[in-house]
Design a protein around this motif. Structure first.
Motif, PDB file in Angstrom:
ATOM      1  N   MET A  61       0.830  -1.214   0.000  1.00  0.00           N
ATOM      2  CA  MET A  61       0.000   0.000   0.000  1.00  0.00           C
ATOM      3  C   MET A  61       0.861   1.260   0.000  1.00  0.00           C
ATOM      4  SD  MET A  61      -3.145  -0.673  -0.336  1.00  0.00           S
ATOM      5  CE  MET A  61      -3.822   0.925   0.032  1.00  0.00           C
ATOM      6  N   SER A  64       2.399   1.622  -3.473  1.00  0.00           N
ATOM      7  CA  SER A  64       1.334   1.905  -4.437  1.00  0.00           C
ATOM      8  C   SER A  64       0.796   3.317  -4.287  1.00  0.00           C
ATOM      9  CB  SER A  64       0.174   0.923  -4.267  1.00  0.00           C
ATOM     10  OG  SER A  64       0.609  -0.382  -4.459  1.00  0.00           O
ATOM     11  N   SER A  65       0.544   3.740  -3.050  1.00  0.00           N
ATOM     12  CA  SER A  65      -0.024   5.075  -2.867  1.00  0.00           C
ATOM     13  C   SER A  65       0.984   6.166  -3.213  1.00  0.00           C
ATOM     14  CB  SER A  65      -0.581   5.252  -1.459  1.00  0.00           C
ATOM     15  OG  SER A  65       0.334   4.872  -0.489  1.00  0.00           O
ATOM     16  N   TYR A 156      -2.442   9.237   3.620  1.00  0.00           N
ATOM     17  CA  TYR A 156      -1.413   8.212   3.429  1.00  0.00           C
ATOM     18  C   TYR A 156      -1.419   7.242   4.615  1.00  0.00           C
ATOM     19  CZ  TYR A 156       3.200   6.091   3.064  1.00  0.00           C
ATOM     20  OH  TYR A 156       4.226   5.191   2.997  1.00  0.00           O
ATOM     21  N   LEU A 159      -4.408   4.962   4.346  1.00  0.00           N
ATOM     22  CA  LEU A 159      -4.211   3.970   3.284  1.00  0.00           C
ATOM     23  C   LEU A 159      -3.218   2.891   3.684  1.00  0.00           C
ATOM     24  CD1 LEU A 159      -4.112   6.169   0.060  1.00  0.00           C
ATOM     25  CD2 LEU A 159      -5.803   4.434   0.634  1.00  0.00           C
ATOM     26  N   THR A 160      -2.100   3.287   4.284  1.00  0.00           N
ATOM     27  CA  THR A 160      -1.042   2.316   4.550  1.00  0.00           C
ATOM     28  C   THR A 160      -1.247   1.528   5.832  1.00  0.00           C
ATOM     29  OG1 THR A 160       0.346   4.021   5.556  1.00  0.00           O
ATOM     30  CG2 THR A 160       0.705   3.532   3.226  1.00  0.00           C
TER      31      THR A 160
END
Length: 170
Positions: A61, A64-65, A156, A159-160
């Protein structure tokens, strides 16, 4: 060693990460440290197999982000610098999280009355510092205003950390 110290100073909001150019060897060491420290922390918190899977999903993640953000902003050339800066900050916070876990263990063994409050306060402090570091990095790279940088850093973080945690709960 000098490069490491320059990257570590980002955790104290010193230096511009856009001016730091990591070597391939340094980048791989940062990634390995990220994975190993994540495995340790998650292994202390949960089942080692689940923790390993969650750390691997976090790494995917994260890459990717960062990649998606840089592609969307047409600044792909910053990928190595950006992920290295963010991962060094994460590594510092993760190292402190390992120390916090050790402190929590000692407090449990000594039946310390306010153990839970101290552990929560340390966790909130570390998450807040982490979001501040990532926000600082985004601000330095892209010249965003502070609220925008902090919003991106919080996104972020969600997401992570949030997405893999949510996936593991399913």
């Amino acid at each position: 060693m000098t490069l490491l110290l320059k990257y570590l100073s980002l955790c104290f909001f010193i230096n511009n990460p856009a001016e730091l150019v990591p070597t391939k060897s340094f980048m791989w060491k940062v990634v390995w440290f990220y994975l190993i420290s994540g495995f340790i922390v998650e292994g202390l918190i949960s089942d080692p197999a689940d923790g390993t899977l969650e750390v691997l999903m976090r790494a995917i993640m994260a890459f990717s982000s960062i990649a998606l953000f840089l592609v969307m902003t047409k600044k792909w050339h910053y990928f190595n610098q950006l992920f290295t800066a963010i991962f060094v900050g994460e590594n510092v916070i993760m190292t402190l999280a390992i120390a916090a876990e050790a402190l929590d263990f000692v407090m449990v063994m000594n039946h310390y009355e306010y153990r839970e409050e101290i552990s929560i306060a340390l966790g909130v402090l570390l998450v807040g510092w982490y979001i501040s570091i990532v926000g600082y990095i985004f601000r330095q790279f892209f010249w965003y205003k502070i609220p925008v940088s902090l919003l991106i850093a919080f996104s972020y973080f969600v997401l992570t950390y949030g997405m893999p945690m949510l996936f593991m709960d399913i």
